[in-house]
Design a protein around this motif. Structure first.
Motif, mmCIF file in Angstrom:
data_model
loop_
_atom_site.group_PDB
_atom_site.id
_atom_site.type_symbol
_atom_site.label_atom_id
_atom_site.label_comp_id
_atom_site.label_asym_id
_atom_site.label_seq_id
_atom_site.Cartn_x
_atom_site.Cartn_y
_atom_site.Cartn_z
ATOM 1 N N LYS A 13 0.835 -1.200 0.000
ATOM 2 C CA LYS A 13 0.000 0.000 0.000
ATOM 3 C C LYS A 13 0.875 1.256 0.000
ATOM 4 C CE LYS A 13 -4.184 1.402 2.419
ATOM 5 N NZ LYS A 13 -4.991 1.162 3.616
ATOM 6 N N GLN A 14 1.927 1.255 0.825
ATOM 7 C CA GLN A 14 2.849 2.392 0.866
ATOM 8 C C GLN A 14 3.610 2.535 -0.446
ATOM 9 O OE1 GLN A 14 5.304 1.724 4.283
ATOM 10 N NE2 GLN A 14 3.726 2.383 5.727
ATOM 11 N N GLN A 15 3.992 1.425 -1.057
ATOM 12 C CA GLN A 15 4.708 1.475 -2.336
ATOM 13 C C GLN A 15 3.820 2.073 -3.428
ATOM 14 O OE1 GLN A 15 7.930 0.623 -2.551
ATOM 15 N NE2 GLN A 15 7.958 1.405 -4.609
ATOM 16 N N ILE A 16 2.551 1.731 -3.439
ATOM 17 C CA ILE A 16 1.621 2.310 -4.409
ATOM 18 C C ILE A 16 1.507 3.816 -4.192
ATOM 19 C CG2 ILE A 16 -0.832 2.402 -5.063
ATOM 20 C CD1 ILE A 16 -0.889 -0.655 -4.552
ATOM 21 N N GLU A 17 1.438 4.241 -2.939
ATOM 22 C CA GLU A 17 1.355 5.672 -2.625
ATOM 23 C C GLU A 17 2.628 6.398 -3.050
ATOM 24 O OE1 GLU A 17 -0.414 9.142 -1.275
ATOM 25 O OE2 GLU A 17 -1.308 7.159 -1.501
ATOM 26 N N ILE A 18 3.786 5.776 -2.818
ATOM 27 C CA ILE A 18 5.058 6.380 -3.232
ATOM 28 C C ILE A 18 5.111 6.528 -4.753
ATOM 29 C CG2 ILE A 18 7.547 5.927 -3.414
ATOM 30 C CD1 ILE A 18 7.367 4.751 -0.563
ATOM 31 N N ASP A 19 4.680 5.504 -5.476
ATOM 32 C CA ASP A 19 4.674 5.578 -6.943
ATOM 33 C C ASP A 19 3.752 6.690 -7.441
ATOM 34 O OD1 ASP A 19 6.444 3.490 -7.066
ATOM 35 O OD2 ASP A 19 4.920 1.963 -7.497
ATOM 36 N N LYS A 20 2.601 6.814 -6.794
ATOM 37 C CA LYS A 20 1.650 7.860 -7.182
ATOM 38 C C LYS A 20 2.241 9.248 -6.934
ATOM 39 C CE LYS A 20 -2.552 6.953 -6.023
ATOM 40 N NZ LYS A 20 -3.774 6.800 -5.200
ATOM 41 N N LEU A 21 2.888 9.446 -5.780
ATOM 42 C CA LEU A 21 3.494 10.741 -5.466
ATOM 43 C C LEU A 21 4.684 11.047 -6.377
ATOM 44 C CD1 LEU A 21 3.352 10.656 -1.568
ATOM 45 C CD2 LEU A 21 1.949 12.037 -3.107
ATOM 46 N N THR A 22 5.453 10.016 -6.733
ATOM 47 C CA THR A 22 6.572 10.209 -7.659
ATOM 48 C C THR A 22 6.072 10.667 -9.017
ATOM 49 O OG1 THR A 22 7.808 8.469 -6.525
ATOM 50 C CG2 THR A 22 8.580 9.096 -8.702
ATOM 51 N N THR A 57 3.266 12.278 -9.591
ATOM 52 C CA THR A 57 2.785 13.651 -9.421
ATOM 53 C C THR A 57 3.950 14.633 -9.402
ATOM 54 O OG1 THR A 57 0.955 12.787 -8.100
ATOM 55 C CG2 THR A 57 1.393 15.146 -7.932
ATOM 56 N N LEU A 58 5.058 14.257 -8.744
ATOM 57 C CA LEU A 58 6.247 15.112 -8.702
ATOM 58 C C LEU A 58 6.830 15.315 -10.094
ATOM 59 C CD1 LEU A 58 8.321 16.648 -6.975
ATOM 60 C CD2 LEU A 58 9.586 14.484 -6.792
ATOM 61 N N LYS A 59 6.911 14.248 -10.885
ATOM 62 C CA LYS A 59 7.431 14.378 -12.253
ATOM 63 C C LYS A 59 6.554 15.310 -13.085
ATOM 64 C CE LYS A 59 9.789 10.014 -13.190
ATOM 65 N NZ LYS A 59 9.727 8.778 -13.964
ATOM 66 N N THR A 60 5.250 15.128 -12.967
ATOM 67 C CA THR A 60 4.324 15.984 -13.713
ATOM 68 C C THR A 60 4.499 17.440 -13.309
ATOM 69 O OG1 THR A 60 2.736 14.149 -13.748
ATOM 70 C CG2 THR A 60 1.887 16.325 -14.293
ATOM 71 N N SER A 61 4.631 17.692 -12.004
ATOM 72 C CA SER A 61 4.807 19.070 -11.529
ATOM 73 C C SER A 61 6.134 19.658 -12.017
ATOM 74 C CB SER A 61 4.772 19.114 -10.006
ATOM 75 O OG SER A 61 3.513 18.707 -9.538
ATOM 76 N N LYS A 62 7.201 18.872 -12.037
ATOM 77 C CA LYS A 62 8.492 19.363 -12.532
ATOM 78 C C LYS A 62 8.403 19.745 -14.005
ATOM 79 C CE LYS A 62 11.874 17.159 -9.515
ATOM 80 N NZ LYS A 62 12.980 16.191 -9.449
ATOM 81 N N TYR A 63 7.787 18.888 -14.812
ATOM 82 C CA TYR A 63 7.652 19.199 -16.236
ATOM 83 C C TYR A 63 6.809 20.451 -16.455
ATOM 84 C CZ TYR A 63 9.566 14.577 -17.258
ATOM 85 O OH TYR A 63 10.370 13.484 -17.348
ATOM 86 N N LYS A 64 5.743 20.583 -15.682
ATOM 87 C CA LYS A 64 4.882 21.755 -15.817
ATOM 88 C C LYS A 64 5.638 23.027 -15.413
ATOM 89 C CE LYS A 64 0.173 23.095 -14.708
ATOM 90 N NZ LYS A 64 -1.031 22.718 -13.962
ATOM 91 N N THR A 65 6.397 22.972 -14.320
ATOM 92 C CA THR A 65 7.185 24.113 -13.864
ATOM 93 C C THR A 65 8.250 24.492 -14.883
ATOM 94 O OG1 THR A 65 6.859 23.415 -11.585
ATOM 95 C CG2 THR A 65 8.622 24.972 -11.986
ATOM 96 N N LEU A 66 8.937 23.509 -15.445
ATOM 97 C CA LEU A 66 9.962 23.770 -16.452
ATOM 98 C C LEU A 66 9.356 24.428 -17.689
ATOM 99 C CD1 LEU A 66 12.944 23.417 -17.213
ATOM 100 C CD2 LEU A 66 12.336 21.178 -18.146
ATOM 101 N N SER A 67 8.192 23.949 -18.088
ATOM 102 C CA SER A 67 7.517 24.526 -19.254
ATOM 103 C C SER A 67 7.099 25.973 -18.991
ATOM 104 C CB SER A 67 6.292 23.678 -19.592
ATOM 105 O OG SER A 67 5.537 24.262 -20.596
ATOM 106 N N LEU A 68 6.514 26.242 -17.828
ATOM 107 C CA LEU A 68 6.104 27.611 -17.498
ATOM 108 C C LEU A 68 7.301 28.541 -17.363
ATOM 109 C CD1 LEU A 68 3.235 26.942 -14.921
ATOM 110 C CD2 LEU A 68 3.006 27.764 -17.266
ATOM 111 N N SER A 69 8.402 28.051 -16.813
ATOM 112 C CA SER A 69 9.618 28.852 -16.689
ATOM 113 C C SER A 69 10.159 29.220 -18.071
ATOM 114 C CB SER A 69 10.664 28.077 -15.900
ATOM 115 O OG SER A 69 11.869 28.777 -15.870
#
Length: 167
Positions: free
Chosen positions: A106-115, A117-129
């Motif tokens: 269950k924790q591994q699934i949550e970690i994968d989901k958060l990872t 989300t983090l990748k998506t946020s990084k790509y979005k931030t890089l694009s906006l920058s």
């Protein structure tokens, strides 16, 4: 009449049935079986019931067959009964292992989901920058001013002055 029947001891009832059988003798089917197989000695019903209805434990058998294991006869052995606490401990550890594995998954699934989300946020931030950097370039700002015909703001013709203060 019902009260008398309810108070009859099962042991007494069994003994009565055995005595009745011994007095009446075998039936015709038993006699025919004895005629066909004279070399086999059949134990009496009383002996068979005594053998099967013993309360003490039969000696521990050194040979186990699949039938004794699947039939549950192995669980009556004294050696198995002495190890009941060990079996309970093993069962407890198995339950703990399964629940621990479930929570880890269950924790591994949550970690994968958060990872993800983090990748998506990084790509979005890089694009906006990148978009912001492009819009803030001087040449782009000048082009926007010319397109809007803004007369109050225009680019400087001279470089900026450096003012030195004396102390």
């Amino acid at each position: 009449m019902k009260n008398k029947e309810e108070n009859i001891d099962p042991q007494e009832e069994m003994e009565t049935m055995i005595e009745t059988y011994d007095e009446e003798g075998p039936t015709n089917d038993d006699e025919q079986a004895q005629d066909r197989e004279p070399e086999q000695v059949h134990p009496s019903l009383k002996e068979v019931i005594k053998e099967n209805a013993r309360e003490d434990e039969q000696p521990y058998s050194s040979t186990f067959s699949l039938r004794t294991i699947l039939g549950g006869d192995i669980l009556n052995a004294q050696a198995i009964r002495r190890q009941v606490w060990l079996f309970l401990l093993i069962t407890l550890f198995a339950v703990f292992y399964i629940s621990n594995r479930y929570s880890c998954q269950k924790q591994q699934i949550e970690i994968d989901k958060l990872t993800q989300t983090l990748k998506t946020s990084k790509y979005k931030t890089l694009s906006l920058s990148s978009i912001l950097t492009e819009r803030c370039r001087e040449s782009h700002v000048v082009d926007m001013l010319r397109a809007n015909n803004d007369s109050t703001i225009h680019p400087a013709d001279q470089p900026p002055y450096i003012i030195l203060t004396q102390q």
